[in-house]
Design a protein around this motif. Sequence first.
Motif, short mmCIF file in Angstrom:
data_model
loop_
_atom_site.label_atom_id
_atom_site.label_comp_id
_atom_site.label_asym_id
_atom_site.label_seq_id
_atom_site.Cartn_x
_atom_site.Cartn_y
_atom_site.Cartn_z
N ILE A 156 26.93 35.21 52.20
CA ILE A 156 26.36 33.90 51.90
C ILE A 156 24.84 34.00 51.76
CG2 ILE A 156 26.01 31.55 52.77
CD1 ILE A 156 28.71 31.81 54.21
N TYR A 157 24.21 34.68 52.69
CA TYR A 157 22.76 34.77 52.71
C TYR A 157 22.23 35.48 51.47
CZ TYR A 157 18.75 33.97 55.78
OH TYR A 157 17.61 33.47 56.35
N LEU A 158 22.80 36.64 51.17
CA LEU A 158 22.32 37.42 50.03
C LEU A 158 22.58 36.70 48.71
CD1 LEU A 158 21.04 40.01 48.96
CD2 LEU A 158 23.29 41.09 49.04
N TYR A 159 23.71 36.01 48.61
CA TYR A 159 24.02 35.29 47.37
C TYR A 159 22.96 34.25 47.05
CZ TYR A 159 26.44 32.34 44.00
OH TYR A 159 26.76 31.60 42.89
N THR A 185 25.98 43.25 41.06
CA THR A 185 26.20 42.32 39.95
C THR A 185 27.64 41.80 39.96
OG1 THR A 185 24.51 43.39 38.60
CG2 THR A 185 26.13 42.03 37.45
N GLU A 186 28.59 42.70 40.14
CA GLU A 186 30.00 42.32 40.16
C GLU A 186 30.31 41.45 41.37
OE1 GLU A 186 29.30 45.93 37.82
OE2 GLU A 186 28.81 45.38 39.89
N TRP A 187 29.76 41.84 42.53
CA TRP A 187 29.95 41.03 43.74
C TRP A 187 29.36 39.64 43.56
CZ3 TRP A 187 25.56 39.31 46.29
CH2 TRP A 187 25.79 38.59 47.46
N ASN A 188 28.17 39.56 42.98
CA ASN A 188 27.51 38.26 42.78
C ASN A 188 28.34 37.35 41.89
OD1 ASN A 188 24.66 37.18 43.54
ND2 ASN A 188 24.96 36.49 41.43
N GLU A 189 28.96 37.93 40.87
CA GLU A 189 29.82 37.15 39.98
C GLU A 189 31.04 36.63 40.74
OE1 GLU A 189 31.48 35.26 36.70
OE2 GLU A 189 29.43 35.95 37.08
N SER A 192 30.05 33.72 42.84
CA SER A 192 29.77 32.51 42.06
C SER A 192 31.03 31.76 41.65
CB SER A 192 28.96 32.86 40.81
OG SER A 192 29.75 33.55 39.84
N GLN A 193 32.17 32.45 41.66
CA GLN A 193 33.42 31.84 41.22
C GLN A 193 34.20 31.17 42.34
OE1 GLN A 193 34.24 31.54 37.94
NE2 GLN A 193 32.17 32.38 37.76
N SER A 194 33.72 31.24 43.57
CA SER A 194 34.43 30.58 44.66
C SER A 194 34.27 29.06 44.52
CB SER A 194 33.88 31.03 46.02
OG SER A 194 32.61 30.45 46.27
N ASP A 195 35.25 28.33 45.02
CA ASP A 195 35.21 26.86 44.94
C ASP A 195 33.98 26.31 45.65
OD1 ASP A 195 37.54 26.83 43.48
OD2 ASP A 195 38.83 26.42 45.21
N ILE A 196 33.62 26.92 46.77
CA ILE A 196 32.46 26.43 47.52
C ILE A 196 31.18 26.65 46.74
CG2 ILE A 196 31.05 26.76 49.60
CD1 ILE A 196 33.61 27.41 51.12
N ALA A 197 31.01 27.85 46.19
CA ALA A 197 29.81 28.14 45.41
C ALA A 197 29.70 27.22 44.20
CB ALA A 197 29.79 29.60 44.97
N ASP A 201 26.65 24.69 43.63
CA ASP A 201 25.84 24.81 42.42
C ASP A 201 25.84 23.52 41.61
OD1 ASP A 201 24.18 26.58 40.79
OD2 ASP A 201 25.77 26.40 39.29
N ALA A 202 26.96 22.83 41.57
CA ALA A 202 27.01 21.55 40.87
C ALA A 202 26.06 20.55 41.51
CB ALA A 202 28.44 21.01 40.88
N ASP A 203 26.01 20.54 42.84
CA ASP A 203 25.09 19.65 43.53
C ASP A 203 23.64 20.05 43.27
OD1 ASP A 203 27.24 18.28 44.54
OD2 ASP A 203 27.18 19.22 46.52
N ARG A 204 23.40 21.36 43.17
CA ARG A 204 22.05 21.85 42.86
C ARG A 204 21.60 21.35 41.50
NH1 ARG A 204 19.95 25.69 39.74
NH2 ARG A 204 22.04 26.43 39.14
N LEU A 205 22.45 21.46 40.51
CA LEU A 205 22.10 21.03 39.16
C LEU A 205 21.86 19.53 39.10
CD1 LEU A 205 24.61 23.21 37.09
CD2 LEU A 205 22.13 23.54 37.30
#
Length: 225
Positions: A156-159, A185-189, A192-197, A201-205
């Motif tokens: 969570i922290y690194l992401y 890069t692969e881990w970060n992707e 990003s695809q988790s429901d929580i992320a 991210d939607a709230d961030r935008l």
Amino acid sequence: MITLHGFAASNYYNLVKHALLYKDIPFEENLVYPSSDELLAVSPVGKVPAITMPDGFNLSESSVICDFIEESYPDTQLYPADAKERATVRQIMKIAELYFELPSRRLIPFTFSGTQVPKPIAMEVRQVLERGIIALNHLSQFSPWVAGEHFTMADIYLYYVNTIVSAFAARQLDWDIMAQIPGMTEWNETMSQSDIAKRVDADRLTNMPEFMQYVQAQIKAVHTK
């Protein structure tokens, strides 16, 4: 119910929010920006994020909040039980903050103002990031998660640290920083695809236009003093 104070454009706010959501802890959000009187009432130096517990206890500093949440709500664990493995998770978090996130933040004013980063600052930031790359290459496993087989607070922290690295350092330095660490890069992707992320991210935008208005107002206030 816990109250999470801050704003959704903040990566520090979002990493705490992600942890709360992952642990399925009920909370409400209180939109507040840095150094306001309202935030100073719950955070000693007016920093985001801060939390208020149901009994009125206030706490700030994202890493401290993460530890507190883990200790207070241990059913869904985000730190290993083994002391050495737990220390490694915290070491990854600290290195990500000191050698990835903080140097990248030095470039934020130049991004927001649309000005060129002075070469000495760019060189200094790159040197610190290179130290972080060496350290994270040494500590990270990405098998499949940062610290090994189990999803931890380090993921969570690194992401959310990487959101700052990608938005500012990678763009300003024209450097694919995540590519310097095999598997990141692969881990970060995957993260990003988790429901929580996706929810975070939607709230961030959604918050970003209002946050940018706040930033521009702060810049204007500085220039008119």
